[in-house]
Design an enzyme around this catalytic site. Structure first.
Site, short mmCIF file in Angstrom:
data_model
loop_
_atom_site.label_atom_id
_atom_site.label_comp_id
_atom_site.label_asym_id
_atom_site.label_seq_id
_atom_site.Cartn_x
_atom_site.Cartn_y
_atom_site.Cartn_z
CB ALA A 10 88.35 -54.78 13.55
N GLY A 13 83.33 -48.99 10.32
CA GLY A 13 83.56 -48.90 8.88
C GLY A 13 83.75 -50.23 8.19
CB ILE A 14 85.60 -51.18 5.10
CG1 ILE A 14 87.03 -50.71 5.36
CG2 ILE A 14 84.86 -50.19 4.24
CD1 ILE A 14 87.87 -50.63 4.09
N GLY A 15 86.29 -52.19 8.23
CA GLY A 15 86.90 -53.21 9.08
C GLY A 15 85.86 -54.03 9.81
CB SER A 130 93.81 -44.06 -0.14
OG SER A 130 93.07 -42.99 -0.70
CE1 TYR A 156 94.11 -41.81 4.96
CE2 TYR A 156 93.72 -41.24 2.66
CZ TYR A 156 93.49 -42.07 3.75
OH TYR A 156 92.65 -43.16 3.62
#
Length: 272
Positions: A10, A13-15, A130, A156
Site C-alpha cells: 500500500a 503504485g496501485i495499492g 496478472s 512470477y
C-alpha cells in the site's frame, strides 16, 4: 457503508492509489508496506493505520497477522496486493525461492492466519494477480520453488497462477460461511513496479515506455476498488478471475487447488 480494508503493497503504485480513494470514500484503510519510511509517510498523509512487513521474511508476516487480528477483529476486505518481479533465483532465509514466497506463499500465510476476522466480517479477499498467470506459468506441485528451468517471468507467472488457484480454493472452503474471494489483472501500470527487478522486465520499467503506454496507478486501481466496494454475487463472481471487469476463464494447470492448499500448509507448518 464504511468498511475496514487491509491493503498490502500500500505504500506505492496501485495499492497507494486505492488507499487514497478508499479513504476519500469514508472507509477505514489499514496500509501494509515493506518500507517503514514510505509506509509511514503515506499513512500519515491519509490518516490511516499502518504496519510494515517484508514478505521475504515469513516471521514478519506472522507478526503482522497477529497485530491485525488483535487490532482489527473484524476485517471486511483483505487486498493481497504486494508483489514483485525479481531477477536471478534467490532463496529466502525461510528456505523458499523468493518469488514464490513474496508473490504467493506469504499471502497464503497471511490470509489463513486472518481467517477468523475475515469470517467475522463476511469479507472479500481480493488478490492482485496478472495475465502472466495464463501467459507464462508452468506450475509444478513438485517444484513450487522453481528450481528447474528458472526464469524471473516464469516464476512470477507461476506465483500469480497460484494466487488464482488459492482464490478458487478459498471460495470452495469458505464461501458457504460468508467469505468471498476474487483475483484480477490490473493491466500495465506506469508505476515503480519492477523498476528494481534484476530482469529484462526491470529494464523495460526503467525505460520511458511505461509512462508513454501504460495507465496511471489511479486508473489501474479502479478495478481493485470495484471489487473491494461492490457486492460479490451481484457485481462479481466469487472464485473468479477478472480482466477489465470481465470474468475470464483461465486454463487450469495440472495442479488442483486443494492439493496446492494442502502443500502450502505443509510447507508452512500449519495445521491441516
Amino acid at each position: 457503508m464504511s468498511k475496514t480494508i487491509v491493503i498490502t503493497g500500500a505504500s506505492d503504485g496501485i495499492g497507494l492509489a486505492a488507499a487514497r480513494q478508499l479513504v476519500r470514500g469514508g472507509h477505514r484503510v489499514v496500509m501494509v508496506g515493506r518500507s517503514p519510511h514510505k509506509t509511514r509517510t503515506a499513512a500519515e498523509e491519509l490518516g490511516a493505520d499502518h504496519y510494515t512487513a517484508d514478505f521475504a521474511h515469513l516471521g514478519d508476516v506472522r507478526a503482522l497477522a497477529a497485530k491485525l487480528a488483535t487490532r482489527h477483529p473484524r476485517i471486511d476486505v483483505l487486498m493481497n496486493n504486494a508483489g514483485a518481479i525479481l531477477g536471478e533465483r534467490t532463496v529466502t532465509e525461510d528456505g523458499f525461492e523468493e518469488s514464490f514466497q513474496v508473490n504467493y506463499l506469504a499471502h497464503f500465510l497471511l490470509t489463513t492466519l486472518l481467517i477468523d476476522p475475515l469470517l467475522t466480517g463476511g469479507a472479500s479477499v481480493v488478490q492482485t494477480s496478472s495475465n502472466a498467470a495464463r501467459l507464462s506459468s508452468r506450475v509444478d506441485l513438485d517444484d513450487l520453488d522453481n528450481s528447474r528451468r528458472y526464469s524471473p517471468v516464469r516464476a512470477y507467472g507461476n506465483a500469480k497462477m497460484e494466487l488464482i488457484l488459492f482464490t478458487r480454493e478459498l471460495h470452495r472452503r469458505y464461501h458457504s460461511l460468508g467469505l468471498s474471494a476474487v483475483a484480477f489483472h490490473p493491466g500495465g501500470v506506469a508505476s515503480g513496479f519492477a523498476r528494481t527487478s534484476r530482469s529484462p522486465v526491470g529494464t523495460l520499467f526503467r525505460s520511458p515506455v511505461p509512462g508513454l503506454f501504460f495507465q496511471s496507478p489511479a486508473k489501474a486501481a479502479g478495478q481493485m476498488l470495484w471489487l473491494a466496494t461492490s457486492e460479490p454475487g451481484r457485481n462479481w463472481a466469487s472464485g473468479g478471475y477478472y480482466e477489465k471487469r470481465i470474468l475470464r476463464a483461465v486454463k487450469a494447470p495440472s495442479v488442483a487447488p486443494d492439493l496446492l492448499w494442502d502443500r502450502s500448509t505443509e510447507l508452512l507448518g500449519l495445521a491441516p
